[in-house]
Design an enzyme around this catalytic site. Structure first.
Site, PDB file in Angstrom:
ATOM      1  N   ASN A   1      38.970  16.695 -61.834  1.00 33.92           N
ATOM      2  CA  ASN A   1      37.834  16.160 -62.590  1.00 33.92           C
ATOM      3  C   ASN A   1      38.032  16.558 -64.043  1.00 33.92           C
ATOM      4  OD1 ASN A   1      35.381  15.545 -63.725  1.00 33.92           O
ATOM      5  ND2 ASN A   1      34.195  17.088 -62.586  1.00 33.92           N
TER       6      ASN A   1
ATOM      7  N   LYS B   1      36.414  15.739 -66.579  1.00 35.61           N
ATOM      8  CA  LYS B   1      35.153  15.805 -67.345  1.00 35.61           C
ATOM      9  C   LYS B   1      35.325  15.064 -68.680  1.00 35.61           C
ATOM     10  CE  LYS B   1      33.927  19.891 -64.798  1.00 35.61           C
ATOM     11  NZ  LYS B   1      33.156  21.123 -64.716  1.00 35.61           N
TER      12      LYS B   1
ATOM     13  N   HIS C   1      27.406  15.142 -59.369  1.00 34.30           N
ATOM     14  CA  HIS C   1      27.979  16.391 -59.887  1.00 34.30           C
ATOM     15  C   HIS C   1      26.849  17.228 -60.501  1.00 34.30           C
ATOM     16  CE1 HIS C   1      30.209  19.165 -62.413  1.00 34.30           C
ATOM     17  NE2 HIS C   1      31.252  18.921 -61.637  1.00 34.30           N
TER      18      HIS C   1
ATOM     19  N   GLU D   1      26.601  18.823 -63.132  1.00 38.92           N
ATOM     20  CA  GLU D   1      26.343  18.578 -64.565  1.00 38.92           C
ATOM     21  C   GLU D   1      25.503  17.322 -64.742  1.00 38.92           C
ATOM     22  OE1 GLU D   1      30.446  18.837 -65.827  1.00 38.92           O
ATOM     23  OE2 GLU D   1      30.421  20.966 -65.307  1.00 38.92           O
TER      24      GLU D   1
ATOM     25  N   GLU E   1      30.029  22.642 -54.376  1.00 40.42           N
ATOM     26  CA  GLU E   1      30.320  23.255 -55.663  1.00 40.42           C
ATOM     27  C   GLU E   1      29.163  24.155 -56.080  1.00 40.42           C
ATOM     28  OE1 GLU E   1      33.334  20.968 -58.106  1.00 40.42           O
ATOM     29  OE2 GLU E   1      31.454  19.948 -58.452  1.00 40.42           O
TER      30      GLU E   1
ATOM     31  N   GLY F   1      33.084  26.264 -63.937  1.00 42.78           N
ATOM     32  CA  GLY F   1      33.447  26.516 -65.324  1.00 42.78           C
ATOM     33  C   GLY F   1      33.178  27.940 -65.778  1.00 42.78           C
TER      34      GLY F   1
HETATM   35  P1  PGA Z   1      35.774  24.034 -62.656  1.00 45.14           P
HETATM   36  O1  PGA Z   1      34.918  22.707 -62.427  1.00 45.14           O
HETATM   37  O2  PGA Z   1      36.982  23.955 -61.769  1.00 45.14           O
HETATM   38  O3  PGA Z   1      36.125  24.011 -64.129  1.00 45.14           O
HETATM   39  O4  PGA Z   1      34.895  25.179 -62.309  1.00 45.14           O
HETATM   40  C1  PGA Z   1      34.784  22.153 -61.143  1.00 45.14           C
HETATM   41  C2  PGA Z   1      33.893  20.938 -61.223  1.00 45.14           C
HETATM   42  O5  PGA Z   1      32.960  20.920 -62.014  1.00 45.14           O
HETATM   43  O6  PGA Z   1      34.099  19.948 -60.491  1.00 45.14           O
END
Ligand code: PGA
Length: 265
Positions: free
Chosen positions: A14, A16, A100, A102, A172, A178
Site C-alpha cells: 500500500n 499510500k 483502511h 486512515e 490492521e 506507521g
Molecule cells: P505500515 O502501514 O506498514 O506503514 O504500518 C500499513 C498500512 O497502513 O496498510
C-alpha cells in the site's frame, strides 16, 4: 473439527500518498525481477490513483497484480472527484482496499459506507481488501474483538457470508500502522483466530478458505514470524513497500511460508 485449507499467501504493498512517475518506475525496476521469481505467493501493489495506468503497464509482464487504495460506493454520474469500481476494473485493477483506518479516521468513513464500497467493488469484479482493527485505547480497554467484529458485521449484513469471503480481510491494529510498533505474532494470531472463528460461525468452509492479512509496521525482520502463524495469510505493507529491498524480503518471507496449515475451527 479439523477443516483443511489451502490458502495462498498474499502480500499487498500500500503505497499510500507517496511516489512519482520516476520513483515508481525505479522501485518496480528494482523489485520486479526479485519478486517475479516467487511462485507460491501472490503479490500486489496499490499506487495512488494518478499512477494506476502507468504502473499497470510496468506490471504487464509480471505476475504482480494491481490494486487501488479506495473507490466510490456509487456506480457513476455526478460525483466529482470520485472513482468508480468499474473504472478501476476497466484499467486492470484486481484488488481495492476498503475501509483502511486512515480512510475511517481522516475521511469519516463509517462501517455503513465501508460496506457499500465493499459491495460496489464486488459488483464490478474487484477483490475488496476489507481493513479492520482497533485503536490503542480500544485495545487497552479490552475491546479489540468487539471492534473488529462490529466492523466485519456491517459488511456481513450488507453482502452475506458467501460474498464477504470473496474479499480478503486485513487485520490492521491502528496503533501499529506507521508507528514502528508491530503486534507480536501471538497478538496478531489471536485476533486472526478470532476473525476466522467468527467467519466459521457463519460458514466453516468459507472461513477455512478466506485469506486474512496482517498489516501494521510489517518489516523485513518481523515478516517471517508473523507469516508463520497459522491464521496469518500474508500482509498489507505500507512504509516497507516503498523500499525495494524491504518489500522483496517481505515477499520472500511469505514465499518461505507458502500455505497455512489446516486448522481446527
Ligand atoms: P505500515 O502501514 O506498514 O506503514 O504500518 C500499513 C498500512 O497502513 O496498510
Amino acid at each position: 473439527m479439523q477443516t483443511s485449507s489451502n490458502r495462498k499467501k498474499l502480500v499487498i504493498g500500500n503505497w499510500k500518498m507517496n511516489g512519482s512517475s520516476t520513483a515508481n518506475a525505479s522501485l518496480l525496476r528494482s523489485v520486479l525481477p526479485v519478486i517475479s521469481r516467487f511462485e507460491s505467493v501472490e503479490v500486489a501493489v496499490c499506487p495512488p490513483f494518478p499512477y494506476l495506468t502507468t504502473v499497470a503497464d510496468l506490471l504487464d509482464d509480471s505476475d504482480v497484480s494491481l490494486g487501488a487504495q479506495n473507490l466510490s460506493s456509487q456506480l457513476s454520474g455526478a460525483h466529482t472527484g470520485e472513482v468508480s469500481a468499474s473504472m478501476l476494473h476497466d484499467i486492470g485493477c484486481r484488488f481495492v482496499l476498503v475501509g483502511h483506518s486512515e480512510r475511517r479516521a481522516l475521511y469519516s468513513e463509517n462501517d455503513d459506507l465501508v460496506a457499500e464500497k465493499f459491495a460496489a467493488a464486488l459488483r464490478a469484479g474487484l477483490i475488496p481488501v476489507l481493513c479492520v482493527g482497533e485503536t490503542l485505547a480500544q485495545r487497552q480497554g479490552g475491546e479489540t474483538e468487539a471492534i473488529v467484529t462490529t466492523q466485519l458485521s456491517a459488511v456481513l449484513k450488507a453482502v452475506g457470508i458467501q460474498d464477504l469471503v470473496k474479499g480478503v480481510i486485513a487485520y490492521e491494529p491502528v496503533w501499529a500502522i506507521g508507528t514502528g510498533e508491530t503486534a507480536t505474532p501471538e497478538q496478531a494470531q489471536a485476533v486472526h483466530r478470532h476473525i476466522r472463528q467468527w467467519l466459521a460461525d457463519e460458514d466453516r468452509a468459507a472461513a477455512a478458505d478466506c485469506r486474512i492479512l496482517y498489516g501494521g509496521s510489517v518489516k523485513a525482520d518481523n515478516a517471517e514470524q508473523l507469516f508463520n502463524q497459522p491464521d496469518i495469510d500474508g500482509g498489507l505493507i505500507g512504509g516497507a513497500s516503498l523500499d525495494a529491498m524491504s518489500f522483496a524480503a517481505i515477499c520472500r518471507a511469505a514465499e518461505a511460508n507458502p500455505t497455512t496449515e489446516s486448522i481446527a475451527i
